[in-house]
Every structure is written in C-alpha cells, then in structure tokens.
Design a protein around this motif. Structure first.
Motif, PDB file in Angstrom:
ATOM      1  N   PHE A  49     -46.316  -5.358  34.997  1.00 19.23           N
ATOM      2  CA  PHE A  49     -45.700  -6.261  35.981  1.00 19.23           C
ATOM      3  C   PHE A  49     -44.176  -6.087  36.000  1.00 19.23           C
ATOM      4  O   PHE A  49     -43.513  -6.282  34.974  1.00 19.23           O
ATOM      5  CB  PHE A  49     -46.048  -7.721  35.650  1.00 19.23           C
ATOM      6  CG  PHE A  49     -47.521  -7.970  35.600  1.00 19.23           C
ATOM      7  CD1 PHE A  49     -48.246  -8.103  36.775  1.00 19.23           C
ATOM      8  CD2 PHE A  49     -48.203  -8.043  34.389  1.00 19.23           C
ATOM      9  CE1 PHE A  49     -49.615  -8.320  36.738  1.00 19.23           C
ATOM     10  CE2 PHE A  49     -49.569  -8.255  34.353  1.00 19.23           C
ATOM     11  CZ  PHE A  49     -50.288  -8.390  35.528  1.00 19.23           C
ATOM     12  N   PRO A  50     -43.610  -5.758  37.163  1.00 19.50           N
ATOM     13  CA  PRO A  50     -42.156  -5.536  37.281  1.00 19.50           C
ATOM     14  C   PRO A  50     -41.327  -6.739  36.808  1.00 19.50           C
ATOM     15  O   PRO A  50     -40.277  -6.557  36.190  1.00 19.50           O
ATOM     16  CB  PRO A  50     -41.954  -5.305  38.785  1.00 19.50           C
ATOM     17  CG  PRO A  50     -43.267  -4.819  39.272  1.00 19.50           C
ATOM     18  CD  PRO A  50     -44.295  -5.481  38.435  1.00 19.50           C
ATOM     19  N   ASP A  51     -41.828  -7.960  37.075  1.00 19.75           N
ATOM     20  CA  ASP A  51     -41.071  -9.150  36.659  1.00 19.75           C
ATOM     21  C   ASP A  51     -40.898  -9.203  35.136  1.00 19.75           C
ATOM     22  O   ASP A  51     -39.854  -9.591  34.627  1.00 19.75           O
ATOM     23  CB  ASP A  51     -41.786 -10.425  37.123  1.00 19.75           C
ATOM     24  CG  ASP A  51     -41.690 -10.592  38.626  1.00 19.75           C
ATOM     25  OD1 ASP A  51     -40.898  -9.849  39.231  1.00 19.75           O
ATOM     26  OD2 ASP A  51     -42.405 -11.443  39.182  1.00 19.75           O
ATOM     27  N   TYR A  52     -41.957  -8.836  34.435  1.00 20.63           N
ATOM     28  CA  TYR A  52     -41.889  -8.866  32.970  1.00 20.63           C
ATOM     29  C   TYR A  52     -40.935  -7.792  32.450  1.00 20.63           C
ATOM     30  O   TYR A  52     -40.241  -8.000  31.460  1.00 20.63           O
ATOM     31  CB  TYR A  52     -43.286  -8.669  32.356  1.00 20.63           C
ATOM     32  CG  TYR A  52     -44.208  -9.854  32.548  1.00 20.63           C
ATOM     33  CD1 TYR A  52     -43.710 -11.099  32.926  1.00 20.63           C
ATOM     34  CD2 TYR A  52     -45.575  -9.729  32.329  1.00 20.63           C
ATOM     35  CE1 TYR A  52     -44.551 -12.188  33.105  1.00 20.63           C
ATOM     36  CE2 TYR A  52     -46.432 -10.813  32.499  1.00 20.63           C
ATOM     37  CZ  TYR A  52     -45.914 -12.037  32.890  1.00 20.63           C
ATOM     38  OH  TYR A  52     -46.750 -13.100  33.064  1.00 20.63           O
ATOM     39  N   THR A  54     -38.331  -6.714  34.007  1.00 18.71           N
ATOM     40  CA  THR A  54     -36.985  -7.260  34.266  1.00 18.71           C
ATOM     41  C   THR A  54     -36.615  -8.322  33.234  1.00 18.71           C
ATOM     42  O   THR A  54     -35.479  -8.382  32.773  1.00 18.71           O
ATOM     43  CB  THR A  54     -36.938  -7.880  35.681  1.00 18.71           C
ATOM     44  OG1 THR A  54     -37.428  -6.919  36.608  1.00 18.71           O
ATOM     45  CG2 THR A  54     -35.518  -8.260  36.067  1.00 18.71           C
ATOM     46  N   ALA A  55     -37.598  -9.135  32.876  1.00 21.91           N
ATOM     47  CA  ALA A  55     -37.311 -10.259  31.974  1.00 21.91           C
ATOM     48  C   ALA A  55     -37.211  -9.838  30.514  1.00 21.91           C
ATOM     49  O   ALA A  55     -36.365 -10.340  29.777  1.00 21.91           O
ATOM     50  CB  ALA A  55     -38.397 -11.321  32.137  1.00 21.91           C
ATOM     51  N   TYR A  56     -38.096  -8.909  30.082  1.00 24.06           N
ATOM     52  CA  TYR A  56     -38.197  -8.638  28.644  1.00 24.06           C
ATOM     53  C   TYR A  56     -37.660  -7.272  28.212  1.00 24.06           C
ATOM     54  O   TYR A  56     -37.372  -7.082  27.032  1.00 24.06           O
ATOM     55  CB  TYR A  56     -39.660  -8.766  28.184  1.00 24.06           C
ATOM     56  CG  TYR A  56     -40.241 -10.126  28.439  1.00 24.06           C
ATOM     57  CD1 TYR A  56     -39.716 -11.256  27.803  1.00 24.06           C
ATOM     58  CD2 TYR A  56     -41.304 -10.303  29.319  1.00 24.06           C
ATOM     59  CE1 TYR A  56     -40.241 -12.514  28.040  1.00 24.06           C
ATOM     60  CE2 TYR A  56     -41.835 -11.564  29.565  1.00 24.06           C
ATOM     61  CZ  TYR A  56     -41.300 -12.664  28.916  1.00 24.06           C
ATOM     62  OH  TYR A  56     -41.816 -13.914  29.156  1.00 24.06           O
ATOM     63  N   SER A  67     -28.801  -1.727  38.967  1.00 21.35           N
ATOM     64  CA  SER A  67     -30.112  -1.835  39.606  1.00 21.35           C
ATOM     65  C   SER A  67     -31.083  -0.849  38.953  1.00 21.35           C
ATOM     66  O   SER A  67     -30.696   0.259  38.568  1.00 21.35           O
ATOM     67  CB  SER A  67     -29.990  -1.549  41.104  1.00 21.35           C
ATOM     68  OG  SER A  67     -29.585  -0.214  41.295  1.00 21.35           O
ATOM     69  N   MET A  70     -38.526  -0.017  39.831  1.00 21.54           N
ATOM     70  CA  MET A  70     -39.717  -0.646  39.244  1.00 21.54           C
ATOM     71  C   MET A  70     -41.003  -0.109  39.871  1.00 21.54           C
ATOM     72  O   MET A  70     -42.028  -0.781  39.835  1.00 21.54           O
ATOM     73  CB  MET A  70     -39.660  -2.163  39.468  1.00 21.54           C
ATOM     74  CG  MET A  70     -38.654  -2.868  38.612  1.00 21.54           C
ATOM     75  SD  MET A  70     -39.123  -2.848  36.888  1.00 21.54           S
ATOM     76  CE  MET A  70     -37.614  -3.452  36.162  1.00 21.54           C
ATOM     77  N   ARG A  75     -42.656   2.782  35.921  1.00 18.21           N
ATOM     78  CA  ARG A  75     -43.220   1.900  34.885  1.00 18.21           C
ATOM     79  C   ARG A  75     -44.188   2.656  33.973  1.00 18.21           C
ATOM     80  O   ARG A  75     -44.243   2.403  32.777  1.00 18.21           O
ATOM     81  CB  ARG A  75     -43.896   0.700  35.539  1.00 18.21           C
ATOM     82  CG  ARG A  75     -42.857  -0.354  35.949  1.00 18.21           C
ATOM     83  CD  ARG A  75     -43.496  -1.627  36.461  1.00 18.21           C
ATOM     84  NE  ARG A  75     -44.030  -1.437  37.804  1.00 18.21           N
ATOM     85  CZ  ARG A  75     -45.296  -1.653  38.141  1.00 18.21           C
ATOM     86  NH1 ARG A  75     -46.145  -2.074  37.240  1.00 18.21           N
ATOM     87  NH2 ARG A  75     -45.715  -1.449  39.369  1.00 18.21           N
TER      88      ARG A  75
END
Lengths: 192, 77
Positions: A49-52, A54-56, A67, A70, A75
């Motif tokens: 997951f791209p959000d994860y 970015t977050a982790y 920038s 993703m 990935r």
C-alpha cells in the motif's frame, strides 16, 4: 552450510537450571518464530500500500520531502531491496531458533551452539552494514523516476546500526567463548 | 599413545566381566569399554581407586608407560 558431524557431541543439562533453561528455550523458539513471521508479513503489507510506504518507509530514508514514486514496479523493487537486510535477519533468526531449540531439548554445551552463536554474530554485523546500504538503495529506487536533478542518493548512518554492530560483535565473542567451553566440556566427557 | 591400559588383562586375571566391574565402581559399561581400549583422555583418581580396590591391584597394574617405538613394534607383531 551444515555443521560438521564431528562437532555433534552433546552435553545435556542436568540440575537446577535444566528446567528453567528448557522453558526459556521453548519460549524463545515461539518468540523467534512469531517475530520472523510478523516481520515478513509487516514488510509485505507495507509495500502493498503506497500510503504505508509514505508513512513508515519514506520518513526513515532522509529524502527531505522529495517527491517519490509509488507505482507497482517501484514498490516491488522497494520490497526486494528491503528483503536484503531482512533475509540476513531471517538467517540470524533461524540460527537463534535452532540454538533455543537445542536448549529446549536440554543440549547446552554441545559444539553446534557456539557455531550458531558465531553465525548470529556475523549476521548481525552484516545487518549493520546492509541496513544503511538498503536505505540508500531504497532512496534511489523511490526517486529513480523523478526528473534529472531530483533523484536522491542519501546515505544515513544511525546509532541503531552502530548498536547492531556492537551486539553482533558481542554475540561473536560469546560464540568463541562458548566454543572453548564446549571443547573443555568435551574433554571432561572423555575422562572416566 | 604411550600410556597403555591393561585393564582387560587385570579383568582376565581376576576372571571378572566388564559389566560387573562397571556395576561395582559405579560407571557405565560403555565407559569401562572405552577405558579398556584406551580411548579416553584421562582417568579420575577416584575411578582408579575404585578399580584398584575392586580388582585388588595397584595403579601400575592397570596403567603402563611404553615408549612409542615399543607400541608400534608390538602392533606390527
């Protein structure tokens, strides 16, 4: 690499510490197995997951808000690069599992324990080198599709890597000391 | 090895089996067998004492020093 058969002599644990050591071995076997499985699942989950990512992942790469790409290929590459240190960690965990399994079965001063300890020590040293290298590669992978001039090569050294290296050296030293102890125990077994 | 273990000779003289000796001195028959064949790195004084007491002999009756050449010659014969 298998442990030589000549190193297979075994001293079983007797006495007051036997029960505690067996219980500790059993508990650690479970902890190592669960930890290894969770590490693999968590890594795969994050890269799915791209959000994860970015977050982790991105905050730890020192990319300074650049920038990052993703897409699926990036990935997948990121997951492959992350697997480099994780595979070394799995190797160390496998050795730890075998070591604790031996303790669970009451084998303490056999010659395979120091071999496994030394392997864990070498793996930790390798991990201390691979972690910053993998982070640098991850930074490159995530910014590779950026326009020229915005691709980032970030080299980060952290106290964590230093501590892992110190821990690896410590385990290596204990492994050598255990080898000497196993040799002495083997000598004692040959005295009737 | 230049130290030769003559335990089998003493056992034969006393007409005693390894199993009986093992039981009397409190070690395993396997260890007695290893001792007989000289495949041990050492003998504890208390084991030696029990063997001597059981077989009514001296340590010198069980352990013998032979120079390397003698052992090799004997093996050749």
């Amino acid at each position: 690499m298998t442990i030589p058969a000549t190193l297979g002599t075994t001293a079983t644990v007797d006495g007051e510490h036997a029960h505690a050591l067996r219980r500790l071995g059993a508990g650690m076997c479970c902890a190592v197995a669960i930890g290894g499985a969770l590490a693999e699942i968590a890594l795969a989950w994050v890269w799915l997951f791209p959000d994860y990512v970015t977050a982790y992942v991105v905050p730890h790469l020192g990319l300074g808000g650049a920038s990052v790409s993703m897409d699926g290929v990036t990935r997948a590459l990121g997951f492959a690069v992350s697997m480099l240190p994780l595979s070394v960690l799995f190797y160390a965990l496998h050795q730890a599992y075998e070591l604790f399994d031996g303790y669970r079965l009451g084998r303490i001063l056999n010659a395979s324990a120091p071999v496994r300890l030394r392997r864990i020590g070498f793996a930790m040293l390798a991990l201390a080198l691979l972690r910053p290298l993998a982070n640098t590669l991850l930074g490159l992978v995530l910014t590779a599709s950026n326009p020229e001039g915005q691709r980032i090569l970030a080299i980060q050294l952290s106290i964590d890597d230093y501590m892992i290296a110190i821990f690896g050296g410590l385990i290596l030293a204990i492994g050598h000391a255990m080898a000497e102890a196993a040799r002495i125990a083997d000598d004692h077994r040959q005295i009737v | 090895m230049t130290i030769v273990v003559n335990l089998d000779v003493m056992l034969a003289k006393r007409k005693m089996r390894s199993k009986d000796l093992a039981e009397r001195i409190g070690i395993t028959e396997q260890n007695v067998s290893l001792l007989k064949s000289g495949k041990v790195k050492g003998v504890r004084f208390d084991t030696l004492e029990k063997i001597c007491e059981t077989l009514q002999c001296q340590p010198g009756d069980i352990l013998e020093y032979r120079p390397d050449g003698d052992v090799i010659r004997e093996a050749g014969e």
